[in-house]
Scaffold this active site. Structure first.
Site, mmCIF file in Angstrom:
data_model
loop_
_atom_site.group_PDB
_atom_site.id
_atom_site.type_symbol
_atom_site.label_atom_id
_atom_site.label_comp_id
_atom_site.label_asym_id
_atom_site.label_seq_id
_atom_site.Cartn_x
_atom_site.Cartn_y
_atom_site.Cartn_z
ATOM 1 N N CYS A 1 1.873 -10.359 10.162
ATOM 2 C CA CYS A 1 3.042 -11.216 10.075
ATOM 3 C C CYS A 1 2.716 -12.530 9.401
ATOM 4 O O CYS A 1 1.555 -12.912 9.263
ATOM 5 C CB CYS A 1 3.596 -11.507 11.474
ATOM 6 S SG CYS A 1 4.064 -10.040 12.398
ATOM 7 N N GLY B 1 4.819 -9.885 5.123
ATOM 8 C CA GLY B 1 5.792 -9.068 5.822
ATOM 9 C C GLY B 1 7.065 -8.902 5.039
ATOM 10 O O GLY B 1 7.639 -9.891 4.580
ATOM 11 N N TYR C 1 -7.577 -8.721 1.318
ATOM 12 C CA TYR C 1 -6.310 -8.088 0.996
ATOM 13 C C TYR C 1 -5.087 -8.884 1.410
ATOM 14 O O TYR C 1 -4.101 -8.951 0.681
ATOM 15 C CB TYR C 1 -6.236 -6.702 1.657
ATOM 16 C CG TYR C 1 -5.013 -5.908 1.244
ATOM 17 C CD1 TYR C 1 -5.035 -5.080 0.129
ATOM 18 C CD2 TYR C 1 -3.819 -6.000 1.964
ATOM 19 C CE1 TYR C 1 -3.906 -4.369 -0.254
ATOM 20 C CE2 TYR C 1 -2.695 -5.295 1.584
ATOM 21 C CZ TYR C 1 -2.740 -4.476 0.476
ATOM 22 O OH TYR C 1 -1.633 -3.778 0.091
ATOM 23 N N ASP D 1 -10.543 -2.286 -7.456
ATOM 24 C CA ASP D 1 -9.489 -2.470 -6.455
ATOM 25 C C ASP D 1 -10.037 -3.333 -5.335
ATOM 26 O O ASP D 1 -11.248 -3.349 -5.073
ATOM 27 C CB ASP D 1 -9.015 -1.123 -5.901
ATOM 28 C CG ASP D 1 -7.585 -1.196 -5.364
ATOM 29 O OD1 ASP D 1 -7.009 -2.302 -5.374
ATOM 30 O OD2 ASP D 1 -7.060 -0.162 -4.945
ATOM 31 N N ASP D 2 -9.135 -4.073 -4.667
ATOM 32 C CA ASP D 2 -9.613 -4.929 -3.574
ATOM 33 C C ASP D 2 -10.056 -4.121 -2.375
ATOM 34 O O ASP D 2 -10.968 -4.508 -1.651
ATOM 35 C CB ASP D 2 -8.548 -5.960 -3.176
ATOM 36 C CG ASP D 2 -7.177 -5.343 -2.943
ATOM 37 O OD1 ASP D 2 -7.108 -4.118 -2.718
ATOM 38 O OD2 ASP D 2 -6.178 -6.077 -2.991
ATOM 39 N N ASN E 1 1.614 -13.771 15.351
ATOM 40 C CA ASN E 1 0.901 -12.958 14.376
ATOM 41 C C ASN E 1 -0.371 -12.458 15.039
ATOM 42 O O ASN E 1 -1.182 -13.240 15.515
ATOM 43 C CB ASN E 1 0.556 -13.785 13.133
ATOM 44 C CG ASN E 1 -0.316 -13.019 12.149
ATOM 45 O OD1 ASN E 1 -0.276 -11.796 12.092
ATOM 46 N ND2 ASN E 1 -1.101 -13.738 11.370
ATOM 47 N N GLY E 2 -0.550 -11.130 15.075
ATOM 48 C CA GLY E 2 -1.734 -10.548 15.693
ATOM 49 C C GLY E 2 -1.347 -9.346 16.536
ATOM 50 O O GLY E 2 -0.280 -8.750 16.357
#
Length: 596
Positions: free
Chosen positions: A82, A109, A351, A457-458, A183-184
């Protein structure tokens, strides 16, 4: 020796479960030894201070059985990555600035958005599914969101949790009136849910959703009420003059009871704007300020990239285990509610976070450049025949630029991204992710024709996108396609708030690198080493002693995750319906499936 496609399919189908590192058990024992005894107010409410004091031992024992036992596996509510933001200002409405801040956090999000504003006499709330611009796109709605202080939230979708009812913020009207965004992910949600429905809870609280965020809010509210009762029963204090202290006391107890990851922002009537972070600092939370004629105004957000467009400047990170209160009058107060040890999630830097953010004192862009430097050294050892370096847009660009520079190769943008397609990683359904890749990227023959290509790519999580990108690049005329991942192989679930609940969906689970290379149909594959990953972070901030890299190494920093927990997670909830990479060919009559 190269594997046949049949053998690769068989190897994928027979993947074995990977054991969690033995260090998990060590971490559990270490944490238990370090934890202080729970204080006396964990017992039931008593009529006087003498009774309260006399029941301490009994309460500690009871709570040990309820929330302090060994690491167990429970049904876990759907976690979500989030973005959260809160703003305090002296004059004018905070709604437009909250909106602008949410737009800067939209990458965290895309499923739902919510906002609540207040002038401290009343609250105005709105939340629903959709992008920020759609949820708050009506002028009459924004005009109604009055108040010089507010909080806002975006979340990404997860299977089984797309209901608008679970969009944040959540609210409880007692005590005081509290809104909260989170968030979490909590890892002991079910224990806490049982606690709230037990005789220990003041109101035997009713929970409306399966969200762990609602559980966290009610734990906090319960502890505020408990602090209020202690005030009346022990010292006879004036509760109206001690509301801030009630929040700090509640923050201390919430951090003792809640396990897992949580960065939270809250509006509390009679107190102000409140923010706190778990003792491990797993998820980010940053404090910013800007001057005004009346004094400093404040902003707290998941990432400081949200500050720039609305004129705030980064001050510092909210510390692990810290609670910050910005009173209704604008005074900043803070307290270390739990002993903190910064162990941030390293996947944030690879990311999740924007490259223009600084998290825990580490510039995300510089971190990604260092990943490129470390990966280039290992690529050189492969002696691959390479012509160009090409990023998979957008997150891998810094690493790809650095790798091209280190290898002395041309950097080329050969994949064109459709800006109007959502991120496939955060789509809740595997089939949706697979089909979306076709609309998301297009390969340019002018770049790839006759070339030996190194794609950067990451991260390669499920392999959905990468499988089809390799196919695209070959169809665009590439002679060879080599792959490099700026992150190590993802082989363990993320239990702290990223939608990666089961090992069976990871393309690298149970396979060697050569086997993964075969599944992805590449000519060569190299991953970042975990040691290089962590060393890059420590070099940029030597004060951080370790990172949570659990999705790579299986070491869960909170110490309460064991194999039973992971198995339960994979067999129920979101993990039950997950599957691994399935290649969907870009040409209908050449459909090919490699199930893992």
């Amino acid at each position: 020796m190269m594997l046949s496609q049949k053998n690769v399919v068989r190897a994928c189908a027979q993947r074995r479960a990977v054991k969690v590192s033995a260090r998990v058990g060590t971490a559990v024992r270490t944490m238990r030894a370090a934890m202080p005894a729970l204080p006396s107010h964990l017992v039931s409410t008593f009529s006087n201070a003498a009774a309260l004091k006399g029941k301490v031992a009994l309460g500690n024992a009871r709570m040990s059985r309820i929330v302090g036992g060994g690491a167990k596996a429970y049904k876990r509510s759907a976690p979500r990555m989030c973005g959260i933001i809160g703003i305090f200002k002296y004059e004018g409405n905070a709604n437009v600035e909250l909106y602008e801040g949410l737009l800067m956090l939209q990458h965290r999000g895309q499923d739902s958005a919510g906002m609540v504003t207040t002038d401290w006499s009343r609250f105005k709330e709105h939340k629903e599914n959709g992008l920020v611009k759609d949820v708050f796109g009506k002028q009459e709605l924004m005009d109604s969101m009055k108040g010089h202080c507010g909080i806002a939230h975006v979340r990404y979708p997860t299977a089984g949790s797309s209901s608008a009812q679970e969009a944040q913020p959540f609210f409880v009207n007692s005590p005081l009136g509290i809104y909260l965004i989170h968030n979490g992910n909590l890892t002991n949600t079910e224990e806490l849910r049982g606690l709230l429905n037990s005789s220990r809870s003041f109101f035997n609280r009713h929970l409306r959703t399966d969200s762990d965020s609602e559980v966290l809010l009610n734990i906090l509210a319960d502890e505020v009420h408990r602090a209020h009762q202690r005030c009346l029963q022990t010292t006879g204090c004036d509760p109206n003059k001690n509301k801030v202290n009630f929040l700090f006391e509640a923050g201390e107890m919430t951090m003792r009871l809640c396990k897992g990851a949580y960065s939270c922002i809250s509006l509390v009537k009679g107190v102000g704007l409140v923010a706190f972070r778990d003792p491990w600092g797993i998820r980010p939370l940053v404090l910013g300020k800007r001057p005004s004629p009346q004094g400093d105004e404040w902003c707290i957000a998941s990432e400081d990239c949200a500050f720039g467009p609305i004129g705030f400047e980064r001050v510092r990170d909210v510390q692990p285990g810290e609670m910050v209160v910005i009173t209704e009058e604008g005074k900043l107060m803070s307290r270390q509610c739990a002993q903190g040890s910064a162990t941030p999630c390293i996947f944030e830097y690879i990311y999740l976070a924007r490259p223009d953010s600084v998290l825990n004192g580490i510039p995300v862009y510089n971190f990604q450049l260092k990943l490129g430097t470390a990966l280039a050294k290992r690529i050189k050892e492969r002696n691959w025949d390479l012509d160009i370096v090409c990023p998979v847009p957008d997150g891998s660009r810094p690493a790809a630029i650095q790798i091209a520079s280190e290898l002395g190769l041309p950097y080329r943008e050969g994949l064109v991204k459709n800006r109007y397609v959502g991120r496939t990683f955060i789509m809740p359904d595997q089939r949706m992710r697979e089909m979306s890749v076709r609309r998301k990227l297009n390969a340019m023959p002018a770049v790839f024709e006759g070339k030996s290509v190194l794609l950067i790519d990451d991260s390669i999580v499920r392999g959905t996108t990468m499988t089809q990108i390799v196919d695209m690049v070959r169809r665009a005329g590439a002679r060879k396609v080599y792959l490099a991942s700026a992150s190590p192989p993802v082989v363990f679930p993320n239990v702290y708030g990223v939608d990666m609940p089961t090992r069976k969906e990871f393309v690298a689970n149970g396979l060697t690198i050569d086997q993964v290379c075969e599944v992805l149909r590449a000519d060569g594959l190299i991953y970042q080493e975990v040691e290089d990953l962590i060393a890059s972070g420590k070099e940029l901030n030597p004060d951080i002693k370790d990172f949570d890299a659990s999705c790579f190494n299986g070491r869960y920093v909170t110490g309460d995750i064991d194999e039973a927990y992971l198995h339960k997670l994979e067999m129920s909830g979101r993990g039950a319906n997950r599957r691994a990479t399935q290649m969907v060919s870009l040409v209908g009559d050449r459909s090919m499936v490699a199930t893992a």
